[in-house]
Motif scaffolding. Sequence first.
Motif, PDB file in Angstrom:
ATOM      1  N   HIS A 133       0.787  -1.235   0.000  1.00  0.00           N
ATOM      2  CA  HIS A 133       0.000   0.000   0.000  1.00  0.00           C
ATOM      3  C   HIS A 133       0.821   1.289   0.000  1.00  0.00           C
ATOM      4  O   HIS A 133       0.256   2.364  -0.185  1.00  0.00           O
ATOM      5  CB  HIS A 133      -0.947   0.084   1.209  1.00  0.00           C
ATOM      6  CG  HIS A 133      -2.236  -0.632   1.035  1.00  0.00           C
ATOM      7  ND1 HIS A 133      -3.147  -0.319   0.055  1.00  0.00           N
ATOM      8  CD2 HIS A 133      -2.776  -1.671   1.714  1.00  0.00           C
ATOM      9  CE1 HIS A 133      -4.181  -1.130   0.144  1.00  0.00           C
ATOM     10  NE2 HIS A 133      -3.983  -1.961   1.141  1.00  0.00           N
ATOM     11  N   LYS A 172      -5.517   4.496   0.807  1.00  0.00           N
ATOM     12  CA  LYS A 172      -4.322   4.187   1.585  1.00  0.00           C
ATOM     13  C   LYS A 172      -3.081   4.489   0.778  1.00  0.00           C
ATOM     14  O   LYS A 172      -3.026   4.207  -0.413  1.00  0.00           O
ATOM     15  CB  LYS A 172      -4.284   2.695   1.965  1.00  0.00           C
ATOM     16  CG  LYS A 172      -5.096   2.290   3.171  1.00  0.00           C
ATOM     17  CD  LYS A 172      -4.791   0.836   3.523  1.00  0.00           C
ATOM     18  CE  LYS A 172      -5.467   0.411   4.796  1.00  0.00           C
ATOM     19  NZ  LYS A 172      -5.066  -0.968   5.179  1.00  0.00           N
ATOM     20  N   VAL A 182      -7.048   3.611  -6.499  1.00  0.00           N
ATOM     21  CA  VAL A 182      -6.991   3.930  -5.071  1.00  0.00           C
ATOM     22  C   VAL A 182      -7.458   5.356  -4.838  1.00  0.00           C
ATOM     23  O   VAL A 182      -8.250   5.639  -3.932  1.00  0.00           O
ATOM     24  CB  VAL A 182      -5.564   3.728  -4.513  1.00  0.00           C
ATOM     25  CG1 VAL A 182      -5.513   4.090  -3.035  1.00  0.00           C
ATOM     26  CG2 VAL A 182      -5.095   2.296  -4.722  1.00  0.00           C
TER      27      VAL A 182
END
Length: 271
Positions: A133, A172, A182
């Motif tokens: 991440h 994240k 994301v």
Amino acid sequence: MADDLPPEALDKYITLVQVGEGQYGRVFKAHSRGTGALVALKLVSKKRKSERELTIYREESELLRQIQHPHVVHLVEFFETKDDICIATEFCQCDLGDYLRIHKYLAVDEVRTIAKQILSALKYLHARGIIHHDVKPQNILIGLDGRVKICDFGLATHLTPAQGTKYQTILKGTPLYMAPEVLIKSRYTYQCDFWSFGVVLYEIFVGQVPFTVCDLTLLTDYVTRNPIAWPKGIPKNFKSFLEGLLQRDLDQRFTWATILKHPFLTNKVIE
């Protein structure tokens, strides 16, 4: 100052010099009294830390305890005192961000060497259902042996299909390195690490990330819409490799089935 360290830490380690300090706490270069090994000793004060923040440190250390790989930073020891969390890891020279500040940009052969080592770590992690991440230069250390090692698993996620967790939708990471899916909080899996990895390789070759906007809304618009500017003289096989990593369309982005066969990693020329 090293003389204000908890007695439990001083019983175990001889501190040499403080090498870092921030919101995360203090980091010391130290020797283990038991083995003589050189370590990075991180001390995180429990004061002004929420229970959730302390839990993240505990979970990260437990995850590192389970990982044994030459390109993932090695956890030597984790322990707690009344007032502190203490984390000892192998000592490394610097992070890739520091290295890049000195060298400005790297030659493609060095980029290839670094890429192979990072991929070795990511393959190990992904095979165990772990998404990092937050792949970025500051989370890639250069060990005393010269090998790169991924660190900082505070944002890492375990994907556990058996428990029904097959993807994530949570924002994240570090924005400049976040994949488009994301940033827009769409469904994503391990391929988000490939995008971040591609941004890192672009940065260490070019000297800057593909998109340098600080505003999150504007950055999201740039990352999801704007074309990437490719520098003149970039080798074709390297550009092709980056294009596969930095695909906005997940169906077009590299998977493990394709990435390791790419000519850039085998140093084959693309005409």
